[in-house]
Design an enzyme around this catalytic site. Structure first.
Site, short mmCIF file in Angstrom:
data_model
loop_
_atom_site.label_atom_id
_atom_site.label_comp_id
_atom_site.label_asym_id
_atom_site.label_seq_id
_atom_site.Cartn_x
_atom_site.Cartn_y
_atom_site.Cartn_z
N SER A 129 10.36 0.56 -3.81
CA SER A 129 9.71 -0.71 -3.45
C SER A 129 10.24 -1.87 -4.28
O SER A 129 10.62 -1.69 -5.43
CB SER A 129 8.19 -0.57 -3.67
OG SER A 129 7.55 -1.81 -3.60
N TYR A 154 0.77 2.18 -9.49
CA TYR A 154 1.52 2.42 -8.24
C TYR A 154 2.99 2.06 -8.45
O TYR A 154 3.88 2.88 -8.22
CB TYR A 154 0.93 1.61 -7.08
CG TYR A 154 1.93 1.48 -5.96
CD1 TYR A 154 2.68 0.32 -5.80
CD2 TYR A 154 2.17 2.56 -5.10
CE1 TYR A 154 3.63 0.23 -4.80
CE2 TYR A 154 3.12 2.46 -4.10
CZ TYR A 154 3.85 1.30 -3.96
OH TYR A 154 4.81 1.22 -2.98
N LYS A 158 6.76 4.38 -8.71
CA LYS A 158 8.04 4.15 -8.00
C LYS A 158 9.19 4.11 -9.01
O LYS A 158 10.24 4.69 -8.81
CB LYS A 158 7.97 2.84 -7.20
CG LYS A 158 7.04 2.90 -6.01
CD LYS A 158 7.46 3.98 -5.02
CE LYS A 158 6.53 4.05 -3.82
NZ LYS A 158 6.87 5.15 -2.89
#
Ligand code: WQD
Length: 344
Positions: A129, A154, A158
């Site tokens: 992302s 989060y 990644k």
């Protein structure tokens, strides 16, 4: 069409995963779908079948269970590659419940990699992302733009996921593509599949379509005092089918040995930024739907602006976006009307 190349698609009934399943089938691959259904519905498989005429193998498995990951590989011993979408993905939920995010997003990845290297599955495409860029110093961001310390668990999963893949590829026969997504929006033009947010949507476009469908009294625009042309925040919104197609191109890129390194990073964005107000205005223009909104305060953790430099994926893979923002918003609205049973 004989589809003898099987690709494990984890999270394959999710928003990007289901659209990628369609793109893979149309490109002659057979997706093998694993999804724990924690953030989607099994009926998505019916939508994939309606569009393609094929019902891919589906395993309702939680990849935190290593035995279930092994079972998939036992049943499909010649997987050509893995496209790994399965992950928890809500930024603010990750702040409140970090252990859920570290366990789900990292343990699933590790279980997949252990089976892949043991079985000789040597192509791995990872759903990363633009969140890894944090608050970029310069725009647009390229793949060389420095990764910033994550502002949420989060985003950290990644970044750590990219590092786990990089370290594993150094010592195993594994070729990895890290696809850094920007903001996926829209739905398949057929309106047979689309985004299915669980609960009240955090993301802009599903909140817009639900508001236009009457599920919310108004859209709140989180801040109009950013240092941008109209004061609202800017993002790189990309049609989910264009994003899906980038995964097929990445697979072909690895199959044809065009990769120069064992781990390569690609930004997948349109290369253009649009503000929240531009999205609102375009939605109203292309749909004619009512969209009441008001300006609210800024949302914690938002960056003022980010959009991609997509030169590298255009040059190396010959990929480029085909849909416009207007197409994506039109498709998102058609999907919303379909699932709400609103008039066509
Ligand atoms: C876009 C813009 C909001 C809702 C997130 C994740 C990212 C990726 C994509 C997973 C922002 C504004 C939003 C609303 C608003 N997900 N907005 N009112 O935050 O850019 O990215 O989703 O990989 O990792 O961080 O997307 O759609 O939430 O917000 O004004 O009701 O719309 O402030 O400027 P975001 P978003």
């Amino acid at each position: 069409m004989k589809r003898d190349k099987e690709i494990l698609l984890t999270g394959g009934l999710g928003f990007i995963g289901s659209h990628t399943a369609v793109a893979l089938l149309e490109a002659g691959y057979m997706p093998v779908i694993a999804d724990d259904l924690s953030n989607t519905r099994p009926e998505v498989l019916d939508g994939i079948e309606k569009i393609t005429g094929v019902r891919p193998p589906f395993y309702p498995y939680d990849l935190r269970d290593a035995a279930l990951v092994k079972d998939i590989f036992d049943r499909h011993p010649r997987l050509e590659g893995i496209i790994h979408f399965a992950a928890s993905k809500y930024v603010n939920e990750s702040v409140e419940n970090p252990l859920k995010y570290y366990e789900n997003n990292l343990c699933s990845l590790i279980h997949l990699l252990k089976e892949a290297v043991n079985r000789g599955t040597d192509k791995f495409i990872f759903s990363s992302s633009c969140t890894v860029y944090g608050l970029p110093d310069t725009l647009p961001v390229t793949e060389e733009t420095p990764v910033k310390p994550a502002v949420s668990p989060y985003g950290n999963t990644k970044q750590i996921g990219e590092e786990i893949l990089t370290d594993t590829a150094k010592v195993h026969d594994l070729k990895v593509i890290l696809l850094r997504y920007f903001n996926p929006i829209g739905a398949h033009p057929s309106a047979e599949i689309g985004e299915l947010p669980v609960g009240v949507p955090q993301n802009l476009v599903p909140f817009i379509t639900q508001t236009a469908a009457g599920l919310h009294p108004e859209l709140r625009i989180f801040g109009d005092d950013y240092d941008t042309p109209d004061g609202t925040a800017i993002r790189d919104y990309i049609h989910v089918m264009d994003l899906a197609r980038a995964h097929v191109e990445a697979l072909k890129y690895l199959e044809e040995g065009r990769n120069k390194d064992k781990v390569e990073i690609f930004n997948v964005g349109t290369g253009r930024g649009h503000s929240v107000m531009e999205i609102v205005r375009t939605f109203k223009e292309v749909t004619g739907a009512p969209l009441p909104y008001r300006i609210a305060g800024r949302r914690e953790g938002d960056v003022p602006a980010i959009w991609a430099d997509n030169t590298k994926i255009r040059r190396e893979m010959g990929w480029e976006p085909r849909y416009t923002i207007a197409d994506a918003l039109r498709h998102a609205w058609a999907w919303e009307k379909k699932i709400r049973g609103l008039e066509e």
